[in-house]
Motif scaffolding. Sequence first.
Motif, PDB file in Angstrom:
ATOM      1  N   ASN A 144       0.823  -1.205   0.000  1.00  0.00           N
ATOM      2  CA  ASN A 144       0.000   0.000   0.000  1.00  0.00           C
ATOM      3  C   ASN A 144       0.865   1.267   0.000  1.00  0.00           C
ATOM      4  O   ASN A 144       0.575   2.252   0.683  1.00  0.00           O
ATOM      5  N   SER A 145       1.949   1.240  -0.791  1.00  0.00           N
ATOM      6  CA  SER A 145       2.951   2.304  -0.716  1.00  0.00           C
ATOM      7  C   SER A 145       2.449   3.660  -1.196  1.00  0.00           C
ATOM      8  O   SER A 145       2.996   4.699  -0.808  1.00  0.00           O
ATOM      9  N   GLU A 146       1.417   3.675  -2.027  1.00  0.00           N
ATOM     10  CA  GLU A 146       0.912   4.970  -2.503  1.00  0.00           C
ATOM     11  C   GLU A 146       0.325   5.799  -1.370  1.00  0.00           C
ATOM     12  O   GLU A 146       0.147   7.023  -1.496  1.00  0.00           O
ATOM     13  N   ASN A 147       0.036   5.151  -0.239  1.00  0.00           N
ATOM     14  CA  ASN A 147      -0.534   5.859   0.919  1.00  0.00           C
ATOM     15  C   ASN A 147       0.477   6.088   2.032  1.00  0.00           C
ATOM     16  O   ASN A 147       0.101   6.505   3.135  1.00  0.00           O
ATOM     17  N   TRP A 148       1.759   5.834   1.789  1.00  0.00           N
ATOM     18  CA  TRP A 148       2.775   6.095   2.810  1.00  0.00           C
ATOM     19  C   TRP A 148       2.890   7.601   3.071  1.00  0.00           C
ATOM     20  O   TRP A 148       2.460   8.436   2.274  1.00  0.00           O
ATOM     21  N   ASN A 149       3.498   7.929   4.211  1.00  0.00           N
ATOM     22  CA  ASN A 149       3.691   9.331   4.597  1.00  0.00           C
ATOM     23  C   ASN A 149       4.647  10.044   3.646  1.00  0.00           C
ATOM     24  O   ASN A 149       5.678   9.490   3.262  1.00  0.00           O
ATOM     25  N   TYR A 150       4.318  11.283   3.317  1.00  0.00           N
ATOM     26  CA  TYR A 150       5.195  12.087   2.475  1.00  0.00           C
ATOM     27  C   TYR A 150       6.233  12.804   3.343  1.00  0.00           C
ATOM     28  O   TYR A 150       5.877  13.577   4.230  1.00  0.00           O
ATOM     29  N   LEU A 151       7.505  12.534   3.076  1.00  0.00           N
ATOM     30  CA  LEU A 151       8.585  13.289   3.708  1.00  0.00           C
ATOM     31  C   LEU A 151       9.039  14.437   2.807  1.00  0.00           C
ATOM     32  O   LEU A 151       9.514  15.463   3.294  1.00  0.00           O
ATOM     33  N   VAL A 152       8.924  14.233   1.500  1.00  0.00           N
ATOM     34  CA  VAL A 152       9.196  15.292   0.527  1.00  0.00           C
ATOM     35  C   VAL A 152       8.023  15.320  -0.451  1.00  0.00           C
ATOM     36  O   VAL A 152       7.797  14.349  -1.169  1.00  0.00           O
ATOM     37  N   PRO A 153       7.230  16.388  -0.472  1.00  0.00           N
ATOM     38  CA  PRO A 153       6.152  16.489  -1.469  1.00  0.00           C
ATOM     39  C   PRO A 153       6.755  16.672  -2.853  1.00  0.00           C
ATOM     40  O   PRO A 153       7.980  16.783  -2.993  1.00  0.00           O
ATOM     41  N   MET A 154       5.918  16.731  -3.882  1.00  0.00           N
ATOM     42  CA  MET A 154       6.462  16.862  -5.237  1.00  0.00           C
ATOM     43  C   MET A 154       7.301  18.133  -5.348  1.00  0.00           C
ATOM     44  O   MET A 154       6.848  19.222  -5.040  1.00  0.00           O
ATOM     45  N   GLU A 155       8.558  17.948  -5.777  1.00  0.00           N
ATOM     46  CA  GLU A 155       9.503  19.048  -5.913  1.00  0.00           C
ATOM     47  C   GLU A 155      10.202  18.942  -7.262  1.00  0.00           C
ATOM     48  O   GLU A 155      10.457  17.847  -7.763  1.00  0.00           O
ATOM     49  N   GLU A 156      10.562  20.098  -7.826  1.00  0.00           N
ATOM     50  CA  GLU A 156      11.343  20.103  -9.056  1.00  0.00           C
ATOM     51  C   GLU A 156      12.814  19.855  -8.745  1.00  0.00           C
ATOM     52  O   GLU A 156      13.329  20.309  -7.725  1.00  0.00           O
ATOM     53  N   LEU A 157      13.489  19.122  -9.620  1.00  0.00           N
ATOM     54  CA  LEU A 157      14.923  18.926  -9.512  1.00  0.00           C
ATOM     55  C   LEU A 157      15.634  19.953 -10.374  1.00  0.00           C
ATOM     56  O   LEU A 157      15.180  20.285 -11.479  1.00  0.00           O
ATOM     57  N   LYS A 158      16.746  20.454  -9.849  1.00  0.00           N
ATOM     58  CA  LYS A 158      17.487  21.490 -10.559  1.00  0.00           C
ATOM     59  C   LYS A 158      18.886  20.983 -10.901  1.00  0.00           C
ATOM     60  O   LYS A 158      19.638  20.593 -10.007  1.00  0.00           O
ATOM     61  N   PRO A 159      19.231  20.986 -12.178  1.00  0.00           N
ATOM     62  CA  PRO A 159      20.573  20.552 -12.557  1.00  0.00           C
ATOM     63  C   PRO A 159      21.608  21.595 -12.178  1.00  0.00           C
ATOM     64  O   PRO A 159      21.333  22.791 -12.168  1.00  0.00           O
ATOM     65  N   GLY A 160      22.796  21.119 -11.834  1.00  0.00           N
ATOM     66  CA  GLY A 160      23.901  22.025 -11.559  1.00  0.00           C
ATOM     67  C   GLY A 160      25.040  21.722 -12.506  1.00  0.00           C
ATOM     68  O   GLY A 160      24.823  21.593 -13.708  1.00  0.00           O
TER      69      GLY A 160
END
Length: 430
Positions: A144-160
């Motif tokens: 049931n992993s789709e219902n696990w707790n969110y530690l990081v909500p949806m975030e954009e990744l930024k290349p460096g």
Amino acid sequence: MADYPKERKFPDFIQLIDMASESVGGKILFATDDFFAPAENLIKSDAPSFKENEYTEFGKWMDGWETRRKRIPGHDWCIIKLGIQGIIRGFDVDISYFTGNYAPRISIQAANLPEDKLQEISERGIRTGTAATPEEFETIAELNSENWNYLVPMEELKPGDPGSSHNYFPVSSQQRWTHIRLNIFPDGGIARLRVYGIGQKDWTATDPKDSLDLVAIAYGGVCVGFSNAHFGHPNNMIGIGSAKSMADGWETARRLDRPPILQNDENGILLVPGCEWAVFRLGHPGVITQIEVDTTHFKGNSPANCKLDGCILTTQEEEDMIKKKWDLPAHKWKLLLPVTKLCPNENHLFDSLTLELQDVITHARLTIAPDGGVSRLRLKGFPSSICLLRPREKSVMRFSALTLRDEGKNRIPDPNWDPHPLLAGISPDN
């Protein structure tokens, strides 16, 4: 531990252990797709690399997890079983070398699962060029992993920089976690996922008569201060298993105050003015009965001698000591191991003076002279049944070792010592 250029500013949490690394037992349980590169690359302990002209039968060789360009509804995700279970302080989502094919967005979820939940999940084997089967989706759905707790909500990744593209995400949760789910939206590649935190043992399941390594990083031990860590962080000393090389230990720079000509005293102890030190918070307060100092791999650069002290500190007192760079009054420390000669490339076992002092401690300080490297430090003993982290009412608190085996009286139902979030000694005092 993370490798990084000294001139850049990094979050404190990357000085903690990578709880998901393959080197501590981290494991990929499931991934929706592994077409270009398998998810197992996410948890490699070494830094990602790039081979410009190398290709596989499925496409460009990449040192990370890379899924195919999705042409069906949904997004890709994978599940990782942490090698060290405990409190997560932060994530590093590294997209190094994924310049035109990195995952544009991520989120991270977590769960604390009992071991029997995982009995039906089979080994993944070689996965490059494949996607998860309907049977694998059906099996993993039990979590049931789709219902696990969110530690990081949806975030954009930024290349460096192409070879150093780190995205850091701090975590404030105080819960114990055993598994994480990494979601990428919708597809793409990630070189490494580092899950930095502090181990936490279920002390309620511990037999109080069993001797344990109370400073082990897997049980919640952590370095909270040190004098120098030029070649290797002290947290390495309390890592899992035997050291693999000198890089897997604590090693300081050579002290510049060494005398031009070295001499011994009448007991064979080197006469030098300076020393180096590292302070550790134990995973649980307890009595130390045996000390292991291992200099394996340090053949020409082991310390001449060492000693070990212990003390009792509350959370507030520890925070005060961090701010003062561990300028703790001498009378607070209790000697557990007197100044003792060390040999190169050898594992040393010593009996602690605790059997006479009968002191519970919360913190230990290893001092080496004049400098050098130690691969492992083990502090074996018995966890105390008394929680020592409440504010003190008296200036000194002493407990008999008999308390550790008392099955009845004076127990406080706080078996999990919650380490506070403040990190210490991150910058070496060179």
